[in-house]
Design a protein around this motif. Structure first.
Motif, PDB file in Angstrom:
ATOM      1  N   ARG A 181       6.645   4.354   2.016  1.00 14.41           N
ATOM      2  CA  ARG A 181       7.622   3.377   1.502  1.00 14.41           C
ATOM      3  C   ARG A 181       8.351   2.638   2.633  1.00 14.41           C
ATOM      4  O   ARG A 181       8.986   1.623   2.420  1.00 14.41           O
ATOM      5  CB  ARG A 181       8.639   4.087   0.596  1.00 14.41           C
ATOM      6  N   TYR A 239       0.715   6.042  -3.391  1.00 14.45           N
ATOM      7  CA  TYR A 239       0.397   6.474  -4.761  1.00 14.45           C
ATOM      8  C   TYR A 239      -0.076   5.316  -5.636  1.00 14.45           C
ATOM      9  O   TYR A 239      -0.472   5.511  -6.784  1.00 14.45           O
ATOM     10  CB  TYR A 239       1.653   7.077  -5.423  1.00 14.45           C
ATOM     11  N   CYS A 240      -0.027   4.083  -5.122  1.00 16.63           N
ATOM     12  CA  CYS A 240      -0.092   2.905  -6.001  1.00 16.63           C
ATOM     13  C   CYS A 240      -1.447   2.214  -5.947  1.00 16.63           C
ATOM     14  O   CYS A 240      -2.011   1.972  -4.879  1.00 16.63           O
ATOM     15  CB  CYS A 240       1.018   1.933  -5.606  1.00 16.63           C
ATOM     16  N   VAL A 259      -1.926  -0.823  -7.284  1.00 19.46           N
ATOM     17  CA  VAL A 259      -1.751  -2.279  -7.456  1.00 19.46           C
ATOM     18  C   VAL A 259      -2.418  -3.123  -6.356  1.00 19.46           C
ATOM     19  O   VAL A 259      -3.134  -4.091  -6.663  1.00 19.46           O
ATOM     20  CB  VAL A 259      -0.252  -2.635  -7.608  1.00 19.46           C
ATOM     21  N   PRO A 260      -2.238  -2.797  -5.055  1.00 19.72           N
ATOM     22  CA  PRO A 260      -2.867  -3.664  -4.044  1.00 19.72           C
ATOM     23  C   PRO A 260      -4.391  -3.721  -4.185  1.00 19.72           C
ATOM     24  O   PRO A 260      -5.014  -4.695  -3.764  1.00 19.72           O
ATOM     25  CB  PRO A 260      -2.467  -3.010  -2.711  1.00 19.72           C
ATOM     26  N   GLN A 313       5.159  -8.417  -7.660  1.00 19.02           N
ATOM     27  CA  GLN A 313       5.183  -6.988  -7.323  1.00 19.02           C
ATOM     28  C   GLN A 313       6.268  -6.736  -6.297  1.00 19.02           C
ATOM     29  O   GLN A 313       6.882  -5.688  -6.280  1.00 19.02           O
ATOM     30  CB  GLN A 313       3.820  -6.527  -6.767  1.00 19.02           C
ATOM     31  N   PHE A 364       0.807  -1.219   0.000  1.00 15.50           N
ATOM     32  CA  PHE A 364       0.000   0.000   0.000  1.00 15.50           C
ATOM     33  C   PHE A 364       0.844   1.273   0.000  1.00 15.50           C
ATOM     34  O   PHE A 364       0.667   2.146   0.852  1.00 15.50           O
ATOM     35  CB  PHE A 364      -0.988   0.004   1.182  1.00 15.50           C
TER      36      PHE A 364
END
Ligand code: SF4
Length: 490
Positions: free
Chosen positions: A325, A211-212, A214-215, A249, A208
């Motif tokens: 991050r 900005y992403c 994907v999750p 990922q 998580f």
């Protein structure tokens, strides 16, 4: 391809893997492939024509790998793949939603196909990450009438069933699973290349980053069993594959969901024993999860290439915190130092986002400081693109697009100089290259990659795609090396 055997294998595995999944009529799932194949055979007998398909793949290597499964299923169903400019009965879009421009390109391509669909009766199938977002499915339903089948990232294996439903009812079929389920193994695959292959080892992501997307669209982490992964690699090796790239990922989390520590390092060690495989690569590695045992495995395993893709995204600890991050600038630099001490000839590449909300001149200077200190062979640089539903979407953007563009260009210029300086060090040396075939720029010369993942264009006699050769480097630029010769060593 032995279609009959593939279908038999698929039937058995589908039976095993779908039982208990709560999929309606799960045991019959494998029959849909065969039903469509029979339907296509009738069509071929009547018309003396084979139904065709083509794929449009957007985004990352995970999508490339999914496209190989979709192509494998279509071929087992009796379709024939054609090139992008040829007419096709089924046009599949495997979509990406990581950046806005990838989404816009999908809409543009689908819209541009309306004439082809009308003239040829072609249908469009849309799948991949974009389809996991309800507002996108709604938009396609409303405005793109040629899109007849939609499915998501969690139910790729149901494609034959959906296609069968469409052929029977001629009504649009939409089936997007909201949540991930267990991994479906041993679906048919049409590998893009024979000499190198992608092998997924872990799906989804738990990190998580703010900005992403994907999750949200690929679900939580699910590792494939190490035995299944090793079997797949053994089969690839038997089929002539020399290089594999392990995909996830975050490959560094491999095995965590199975309760097994350091399983990724163990996997790299186990691949060392597989005859025929000469090179192992992997991507992507989250810096916070890169363990000492992995560094040891990279150092000790002869087949693991001396290249590491290690995204740092921003050099500013303040921005890294906003990105969630979970490492600092110093932590990243210390990690790189540790890796370089253990593996002095390692080549590093990275991903960098410019213009994250609130990025000041000082933050950007920190990013430049990191690229100067680390000296990356290559950097994939992106301008921040807000993604709907992510925490960063709600963060206030104080940086103007003009400033972001200027920073982006500065970053490109500095990285180009760094990449060129590093490349110059290879001039006059002999490097090992796995040959990918004729160069895209000049089909009269060959092209391939070094173990450090540098692109090499070179002239050589008696060398073919898939050979591992020694090439003398005569000239070096930021993005490729030029060489001569080519003594085949593998
Ligand atoms: S690690 Fe972060 S950037 Fe990478 S896929 Fe997961 S959430 Fe996205």
């Amino acid at each position: 391809m032995d279609t009959k055997n593939n279908i038999d294998r698929y039937k058995l595995k589908q039976k095993a893997s779908l039982s208990g999944m709560g999929v309606e009529n799960a045991p019959e799932n494998y029959d849909w492939i065969e039903n469509i194949r029979n339907f296509n055979m009738d069509h071929s007998l009547k018309t003396r024509k084979t139904r065709k398909f083509k794929l449009n793949v957007f985004g990352c290597q995970m999508n490339e790998r999914d496209s190989e499964t979709i192509a494998g299923m279509l071929i087992d169903m009796g379709f024939e793949e054609v090139g992008e400019h040829d007419p096709a009965d089924i046009i599949v879009f495997i979509t990406c939603c990581v950046r806005e421009n990838a989404e816009e390109r999908v809409y543009g391509h689908i819209g541009a196909l309306s004439k082809e669909c009308e003239e040829n009766g072609s249908i469009i199938v849309a799948c991949g990450c974009m389809m996991q977002q309800p507002h996108i499915v709604e938009k396609l339903k409303k405005s793109y009438h040629n899109v007849k089948i939609i499915f998501g990232t969690h139910n790729v294996h149901t494609f034959p069933k959906l296609l069968y439903q469409y052929f029977n009812n001629k009504k649009r079929v939409i089936d997007v699973w909201e949540k991930e389920d267990r991994i479906i193994e041993d679906l048919p695959v049409k590998r893009t290349e024979k000499h190198k292959a992608w092998v997924s080892i872990i799906l989804g992501c738990n990190n998580f980053c703010s900005y992403c997307i994907v999750p949200y669209v690929r679900g939580r982490e699910r590792s494939r069993s190490m035995e299944i992964v090793l079997n797949e690699i053994r089969e690839l090796a038997k089929d002539g594959c020399k290089e594999i790239t392990l995909l996830g990922q975050n490959v560094n989390s491999y095995g965590n969901d199975l309760g097994q520590k350091n399983l990724f390092a163990k996997l790299l060690n186990a691949i060392e024993d597989i005859d025929g495989i000469s090179r192992v690569r992997f991507m992507t590695s989250h810096p916070k999860d890169l363990s000492d045992s992995l560094i040891d495995a990279m150092k000790n395993c002869k087949k693991v290439c001396n290249h590491l893709h290690l995204p740092f995204q921003s050099g500013s600890t303040r921005i890294l915190e906003k990105m969630n991050r979970r490492y600092t600038k110093e932590g990243y630099l210390n990690l790189v130092d540790k890796i370089k001490r253990q593996i002095p000839d390692i080549a590093l590449s990275t991903d960098i986002i410019v213009g994250f909300p609130g990025e000041t001149d000082e933050d950007f200077e920190d990013t430049l400081d990191v690229i100067r200190k680390v000296q990356f062979d290559a950097a994939f640089t992106f301008i921040y693109s807000p993604r709907r539903g992510t925490p960063a979407e709600k963060m206030e953007q104080i940086v103007s697009s003009k400033v972001i563009s200027r920073r982006f260009q500065t970053l490109l210029d500095i990285q180009k100089d760094i990449g060129t300086d590093l490349a110059k060090k290879v001039e006059g040396k002999t490097v090992e290259v796995l040959v990918d075939g004729p160069s895209k720029q000049n089909p009269n010369i060959l092209s391939g990659r070094t173990r450090t993942n540098r692109l090499v264009n070179f002239e050589a006699e008696g060398v073919k795609k898939g050979d591992i050769v020694l090439v003398d480097i005569v000239r070096a630029g930021a993005f490729w090396l030029e060489g001569r010769g080519g003594k085949v060593i593998g």
